[in-house]
Design a protein around this motif. Structure first.
Motif, PDB file in Angstrom:
ATOM      1  N   GLY A  69      10.910  -7.143   7.535  1.00  0.00           N
ATOM      2  CA  GLY A  69      10.746  -6.016   8.451  1.00  0.00           C
ATOM      3  C   GLY A  69       9.539  -5.150   8.175  1.00  0.00           C
ATOM      4  N   ILE A  70       8.541  -5.694   7.435  1.00  0.00           N
ATOM      5  CA  ILE A  70       7.328  -4.931   7.109  1.00  0.00           C
ATOM      6  C   ILE A  70       6.210  -5.349   8.059  1.00  0.00           C
ATOM      7  CG2 ILE A  70       5.620  -4.423   5.326  1.00  0.00           C
ATOM      8  CD1 ILE A  70       7.803  -5.328   3.261  1.00  0.00           C
ATOM      9  N   PRO A  71       5.679  -4.418   8.863  1.00  0.00           N
ATOM     10  CA  PRO A  71       4.583  -4.777   9.772  1.00  0.00           C
ATOM     11  C   PRO A  71       3.359  -5.248   8.988  1.00  0.00           C
ATOM     12  CG  PRO A  71       5.488  -2.606  10.315  1.00  0.00           C
ATOM     13  CD  PRO A  71       6.069  -3.008   8.991  1.00  0.00           C
ATOM     14  N   LEU A  72       2.619  -6.175   9.584  1.00  0.00           N
ATOM     15  CA  LEU A  72       1.399  -6.663   8.945  1.00  0.00           C
ATOM     16  C   LEU A  72       0.300  -5.619   9.030  1.00  0.00           C
ATOM     17  CD1 LEU A  72       1.225 -10.356  10.234  1.00  0.00           C
ATOM     18  CD2 LEU A  72       2.197  -9.492   8.095  1.00  0.00           C
ATOM     19  N   SER A  73      -0.532  -5.574   7.996  1.00  0.00           N
ATOM     20  CA  SER A  73      -1.697  -4.672   7.982  1.00  0.00           C
ATOM     21  C   SER A  73      -2.895  -5.418   8.559  1.00  0.00           C
ATOM     22  CB  SER A  73      -2.005  -4.257   6.539  1.00  0.00           C
ATOM     23  OG  SER A  73      -2.446  -5.395   5.804  1.00  0.00           O
ATOM     24  N   GLU A  74      -3.982  -4.683   8.777  1.00  0.00           N
ATOM     25  CA  GLU A  74      -5.225  -5.323   9.232  1.00  0.00           C
ATOM     26  C   GLU A  74      -5.681  -6.375   8.222  1.00  0.00           C
ATOM     27  OE1 GLU A  74      -7.171  -4.564  12.344  1.00  0.00           O
ATOM     28  OE2 GLU A  74      -5.041  -4.169  12.532  1.00  0.00           O
ATOM     29  N   GLU A  75      -5.513  -6.076   6.938  1.00  0.00           N
ATOM     30  CA  GLU A  75      -5.915  -7.013   5.887  1.00  0.00           C
ATOM     31  C   GLU A  75      -5.107  -8.298   5.957  1.00  0.00           C
ATOM     32  OE1 GLU A  75      -5.189  -3.740   5.335  1.00  0.00           O
ATOM     33  OE2 GLU A  75      -7.281  -3.106   5.114  1.00  0.00           O
ATOM     34  N   ASP A  76      -3.877  -8.213   6.468  1.00  0.00           N
ATOM     35  CA  ASP A  76      -3.043  -9.404   6.647  1.00  0.00           C
ATOM     36  C   ASP A  76      -3.473 -10.191   7.886  1.00  0.00           C
ATOM     37  OD1 ASP A  76      -1.302  -8.663   4.493  1.00  0.00           O
ATOM     38  OD2 ASP A  76      -0.186  -7.346   5.851  1.00  0.00           O
ATOM     39  N   ARG A  77      -3.786  -9.467   8.949  1.00  0.00           N
ATOM     40  CA  ARG A  77      -4.034 -10.108  10.240  1.00  0.00           C
ATOM     41  C   ARG A  77      -5.409 -10.767  10.350  1.00  0.00           C
ATOM     42  NH1 ARG A  77      -1.517  -5.402  12.308  1.00  0.00           N
ATOM     43  NH2 ARG A  77       0.533  -5.854  13.156  1.00  0.00           N
ATOM     44  N   VAL A  78      -6.443 -10.112   9.866  1.00  0.00           N
ATOM     45  CA  VAL A  78      -7.804 -10.603  10.109  1.00  0.00           C
ATOM     46  C   VAL A  78      -8.040 -12.011   9.560  1.00  0.00           C
ATOM     47  CG1 VAL A  78     -10.258 -10.184   9.670  1.00  0.00           C
ATOM     48  CG2 VAL A  78      -8.801  -8.326  10.505  1.00  0.00           C
ATOM     49  N   PRO A  79      -7.681 -12.330   8.318  1.00  0.00           N
ATOM     50  CA  PRO A  79      -7.893 -13.708   7.845  1.00  0.00           C
ATOM     51  C   PRO A  79      -7.115 -14.738   8.672  1.00  0.00           C
ATOM     52  CG  PRO A  79      -7.420 -12.240   6.003  1.00  0.00           C
ATOM     53  CD  PRO A  79      -7.151 -11.466   7.250  1.00  0.00           C
ATOM     54  N   GLN A 106      -4.044  -6.820  20.298  1.00  0.00           N
ATOM     55  CA  GLN A 106      -5.086  -5.816  20.472  1.00  0.00           C
ATOM     56  C   GLN A 106      -6.408  -6.461  20.881  1.00  0.00           C
ATOM     57  OE1 GLN A 106      -5.173  -2.582  17.642  1.00  0.00           O
ATOM     58  NE2 GLN A 106      -3.448  -1.958  18.882  1.00  0.00           N
ATOM     59  N   LYS A 107      -7.205  -5.675  21.573  1.00  0.00           N
ATOM     60  CA  LYS A 107      -8.482  -6.192  22.073  1.00  0.00           C
ATOM     61  C   LYS A 107      -9.357  -6.718  20.944  1.00  0.00           C
ATOM     62  CE  LYS A 107     -11.185  -3.226  24.161  1.00  0.00           C
ATOM     63  NZ  LYS A 107     -11.831  -2.398  25.219  1.00  0.00           N
ATOM     64  N   ARG A 108      -9.384  -6.022  19.815  1.00  0.00           N
ATOM     65  CA  ARG A 108     -10.245  -6.476  18.713  1.00  0.00           C
ATOM     66  C   ARG A 108      -9.771  -7.810  18.148  1.00  0.00           C
ATOM     67  NH1 ARG A 108      -7.569  -1.981  16.714  1.00  0.00           N
ATOM     68  NH2 ARG A 108      -6.288  -2.281  14.849  1.00  0.00           N
ATOM     69  N   TYR A 109      -8.463  -8.074  18.218  1.00  0.00           N
ATOM     70  CA  TYR A 109      -7.953  -9.373  17.772  1.00  0.00           C
ATOM     71  C   TYR A 109      -8.392 -10.461  18.747  1.00  0.00           C
ATOM     72  CZ  TYR A 109      -4.707  -6.297  15.211  1.00  0.00           C
ATOM     73  OH  TYR A 109      -4.150  -5.319  14.423  1.00  0.00           O
ATOM     74  N   ARG A 110      -8.335 -10.139  20.037  1.00  0.00           N
ATOM     75  CA  ARG A 110      -8.754 -11.125  21.049  1.00  0.00           C
ATOM     76  C   ARG A 110     -10.246 -11.391  20.954  1.00  0.00           C
ATOM     77  NH1 ARG A 110      -4.824  -8.017  23.568  1.00  0.00           N
ATOM     78  NH2 ARG A 110      -6.281  -6.727  24.746  1.00  0.00           N
ATOM     79  N   GLU A 111     -11.017 -10.378  20.565  1.00  0.00           N
ATOM     80  CA  GLU A 111     -12.460 -10.590  20.389  1.00  0.00           C
ATOM     81  C   GLU A 111     -12.731 -11.625  19.294  1.00  0.00           C
ATOM     82  OE1 GLU A 111     -15.677  -8.750  21.982  1.00  0.00           O
ATOM     83  OE2 GLU A 111     -14.072  -9.681  23.145  1.00  0.00           O
ATOM     84  N   ILE A 112     -11.934 -11.597  18.226  1.00  0.00           N
ATOM     85  CA  ILE A 112     -12.091 -12.599  17.168  1.00  0.00           C
ATOM     86  C   ILE A 112     -11.832 -13.986  17.747  1.00  0.00           C
ATOM     87  CG2 ILE A 112     -11.125 -13.490  14.992  1.00  0.00           C
ATOM     88  CD1 ILE A 112     -10.582 -10.515  14.214  1.00  0.00           C
TER      89      ILE A 112
END
Length: 197
Positions: A69-79, A106-112
């Motif tokens: 139940g812990i949301p992912l951080s940006e550091e988790d998602r980007v790689p 999020q838009k920045r995720y779709r940009e990747i």
């Protein structure tokens, strides 16, 4: 909160693009429980493409976090997103048709993910990577997640649904096709094929 209209809210003015690649990628996006994997597998078969489930690319630590139940951080998602981008790029360069089930909230995720297109210019939205939002209301999503958890079919608990709904961000300029994912799977598939494939 997401709408639950009974018709397709089709935003299909895809940005103009030019690419030397004959491959294509369709990303089925949305929160957990929207039906991305189910529809993605069907779409992959229908277009004779390769289906990829973004969940398969999560690290064990990411899966463990979500399971607890812990949301992912940006550091988790980007790689994770970069690994998906690299997989899409290899397929596009090889002229494959790829269907990816990925939250891409999020838009920045779709940009990747858009940058899997080797010719993509950041911020233009003109990519051979197209996005389809599977749109479902929160109550339906919660019921689906509870059922899925009871069946032991997924690591994502219903408790993270609200976090995902709050993260979902759509810009109309992106040209994302929005489909009512409470329709039957064949109707969803037909709508996607009409506007995207």
């Amino acid at each position: 909160m997401l709408s639950t209209s009974s018709t397709c809210n089709c935003v299909v003015s895809f940005p103009k693009m030019s690419s030397d690649y004959k491959g294509k990628a369709i990303v089925l996006m949305g929160v957990s429980g929207a039906g991305k994997s189910t529809i993605g597998e069907m779409l992959g078969r229908a277009v004779h493409g390769r289906f990829l489930d973004a969940d398969d690319y999560h690290s064990e630590s990411n899966k463990e976090k979500m399971k607890n139940g812990i949301p992912l951080s940006e550091e988790d998602r980007v790689p994770w997103l970069e690994a998906l981008r690299n997989t899409l790029r290899r397929g596009l360069v090889d002229n494959e048709t790829l269907v990816l089930a990925c939250s891409a909230l999020q838009k920045r995720y779709r940009e990747i993910l858009r940058s899997a297109d080797p010719n993509y210019e950041s911020g233009s939205y003109a990519s051979i990577v197209k996005f389809v939002l599977l749109d479902v209301g929160a109550e339906v999503l919660a019921a689906r997640l509870v059922k899925r958890a009871a069946e032991g079919k997924h690591f994502m608990p219903a408790t993270l649904l609200q976090t995902q709904l709050e993260l979902l961000q759509i810009d109309e300029a992106e040209g994302i096709l929005k489909v009512d994912a409470t329709m039957d799977p064949d109707s969803i598939l037909k709508t996607i094929r009409t506007f995207v494939v």
